[in-house]
Design an enzyme around this catalytic site. Structure first.
Site, short mmCIF file in Angstrom:
data_model
loop_
_atom_site.label_atom_id
_atom_site.label_comp_id
_atom_site.label_asym_id
_atom_site.label_seq_id
_atom_site.Cartn_x
_atom_site.Cartn_y
_atom_site.Cartn_z
N PHE A 111 10.21 148.06 59.75
CA PHE A 111 9.11 148.38 58.82
C PHE A 111 9.45 149.49 57.84
O PHE A 111 8.79 149.64 56.82
CB PHE A 111 7.84 148.71 59.60
CG PHE A 111 7.74 150.15 60.03
CD1 PHE A 111 8.35 150.59 61.19
CD2 PHE A 111 7.03 151.06 59.26
CE1 PHE A 111 8.26 151.93 61.57
CE2 PHE A 111 6.93 152.39 59.64
CZ PHE A 111 7.56 152.83 60.79
N LYS A 112 10.47 150.27 58.12
CA LYS A 112 10.78 151.39 57.23
C LYS A 112 11.17 150.92 55.83
O LYS A 112 11.07 151.68 54.88
CB LYS A 112 11.86 152.28 57.86
CG LYS A 112 11.32 152.99 59.10
CD LYS A 112 12.29 153.99 59.69
CE LYS A 112 11.66 154.78 60.81
NZ LYS A 112 11.50 154.00 62.06
N ASP A 113 11.59 149.65 55.71
CA ASP A 113 11.89 149.11 54.37
C ASP A 113 10.67 149.14 53.46
O ASP A 113 10.81 149.27 52.24
CB ASP A 113 12.35 147.65 54.49
CG ASP A 113 13.75 147.52 55.09
OD1 ASP A 113 14.59 148.41 54.86
OD2 ASP A 113 13.98 146.52 55.80
N LEU A 116 10.72 152.63 52.06
CA LEU A 116 11.95 153.13 51.43
C LEU A 116 12.40 152.29 50.23
O LEU A 116 13.02 152.81 49.32
CB LEU A 116 13.05 153.28 52.48
CG LEU A 116 12.79 154.54 53.32
CD1 LEU A 116 13.53 154.49 54.65
CD2 LEU A 116 13.18 155.79 52.54
#
Ligand SMILES: *Cc1c(COP(=O)(O)O)cnc(C)c1O
Length: 462
Positions: A111-113, A116
């Site tokens: 999920f960090k995409d 970022l």
């Protein structure tokens, strides 16, 4: 819209300044001074819109006109075009009232995409406008580093240096970082552990003299823009299930608390959320605090859900600031005491938290059991982080009639070790990554010495 520090002593900043700054100068984290509202009509009008359009509408008040609308819309559309699913973050219905929000269709499968991909482009925009360059430094034990590299690889005004502990990250996670061969990407393998790498990054932020005036930027979840980007999927998924006409609950696998805090902001903006359920692994400071008012550090445990292996939840401070009714001095006193001794929250703030949040902690043995059980019941293979959420949603939900959305934070192929331990043959990488293990890698091995790392950064930045 201005941004203020949770410890009440740093100057208020604009959106542009807050994105280019990491921690506040008083040691606090920045939060928006006012909470923009999404009215009933604003939410109703989002039904059927694309994810990028909802993202633009939700984030616009935070950006405060500091990027013009057409440019910001372009940035948002470009960021989410990198996702491999047309819905960007699709909802997957598991049973009558339990849904998975699949946040893992971005370039690095976690999920960090979502945050970022956006943050890299926003930083590049502001730096270009100012005619400046900046250096990003970060330490990673896995997910953050690869998502940051993917988010910045096309950013002309940024050089990114990511430190990982040499031979101590999984092969898939290492290759997701080291096979990005862009000229502005530098992978450094430190002959030490994650804490050594982290300490060198912290020391570099504290004394930036080695960069001769070039700005050093943080892309960890203390950066407000990451929280802002994550508010969007709470709104989009609730609207897809009938908000503002229907309430929903969310279950969030949590570590540094950035993700849940974004959900809390969505609720403050006007989203009808009944309950947030916080799922933790054995590193359960959030659960101990909510359940037993035990706000104390405990030794780190290595679990099957390694991206949630933390001792202290950095973003919890943002929620404490609200629970203490924005009393920066009280937050500062609590967190300073917490550094050296077991602490507890005052009664009124704790009661406020318990109105919106429930929690549940899940052991490694249970993670394996849940992966098997969920597959048996739904045919889905969950990654170990999502598995903590699946169990917590079932155990801690307030009622069975409100739909609960569990955030699926990673693709199971990224954490195949746990899946294999649960008795499955493994999970293939998605098609765009199926040659990952054959791609050329590039990284530099350095000793765990601050001077060696700083010299490398100073010499290689462009
Ligand atoms: C980072 C991460 C988490 C924890 O998110 P926080 O915002 O730190 O609470 C959970 N699952 C996965 C797969 C992650 O990469």
């Amino acid at each position: 819209m201005r941004y203020i520090s949770t410890r009440g002593q740093a100057p208020a900043l604009s959106f542009e300044e807050v994105v280019l700054t990491g921690m506040a100068s008083d040691g606090g984290l920045y939060v928006p001074e006012d909470v923009p509202r999404l009215s009933h009509d604003d939410l109703a009008a989002m039904a059927g819109l694309s994810y990028a359009e909802i993202a633009f509408r939700v984030m616009k008040p935070y950006v405060n006109g500091e990027i013009d609308d057409a440019t910001f819309r372009g940035i948002v559309e470009e960021a989410y075009a990198t996702f491999s699913h047309d819905a960007v973050v699709p909802l997957n219905q598991l049973d009558a009232n339990h849904f998975l929000l699949e946040l893992f269709h971005g370039p690095t499968l976690a999920f960090k995409d979502v945050a970022l991909q956006l943050l890299g482009r926003i930083l590049d925009h502001f730096l270009r406008k100012r005619g400046e360059r900046a250096v990003i430094m970060g330490a990673t034990s896995g997910d953050t580093g690869s998502a940051a590299i993917e988010g910045c690889r096309h950013c002309d005004n940024l050089d990114i240096f990511i430190l990982h502990p040499y031979q101590r990250v999984s092969e898939v996670q290492r290759r997701q970082m080291t096979t990005v061969l862009a000229d502005n990407v530098f992978n450094v393998a430190i002959e030490g552990n994650f804490d050594d790498a982290q300490a060198m990054v912290k020391a570099s932020f504290a004394d930036q003299g080695f960069l001769d005036g070039t700005r050093l930027v943080a892309v960890n979840s203390i950066n407000w823009a990451r929280i802002m980007a994550q508010i969007v999927y709470y709104v989009a998924s609730a609207v897809a299930l009938g908000a503002p006409h229907r309430q929903v609950s969310f279950c969030v696998p949590s570590a540094n608390f950035g993700n849940v805090f974004a959900g809390y902001m969505a609720k403050r903006m006007g989203l009808p959320v009944k309950q947030f359920i916080i799922a933790t692994n054995a590193n359960d400071i959030l659960h101990r605090t909510l359940a037993d008012n035990d706000f104390s550090k405990q030794a780190l445990v290595a679990t099957l859900a390694p991206s949630m292996d933390i001792v202290v939840s950095s973003n919890f401070e943002r929620l404490l600031f609200e629970a203490y009714e924005r009393d920066g001095a009280a937050v500062k006193a609590l967190l300073e005491r917490f550094q050296s001794e077991p602490s507890a929250l005052a009664e009124a703030p704790l009661a406020r938290l318990r109105e919106s949040f429930a929690s549940h902690s899940v052991s490694d043995a249970t993670i394996l059991e849940v992966i098997r059980e969920a597959h048996h019941r739904t045919q889905e293979i969950l990654d170990p982080h999502t598995a903590t959420g699946y169990r917590a949603a079932e155990r801690a939900r307030a009622d069975a009639t409100t739909p609960v959305i569990t955030l699926a934070t990673a693709h199971p192929a990224k954490f195949a070790e746990a899946v294999v331990k649960a008795g499955f043959p493994g999970v293939p990488l998605p098609p765009h990554m199926d040659d990952l293990l054959e791609r050329e890698e590039r990284y530099t091995v350095l000793p765990a010495e601050l001077s060696a790392v700083q010299q490398f950064v100073a010499e290689n930045r462009r």
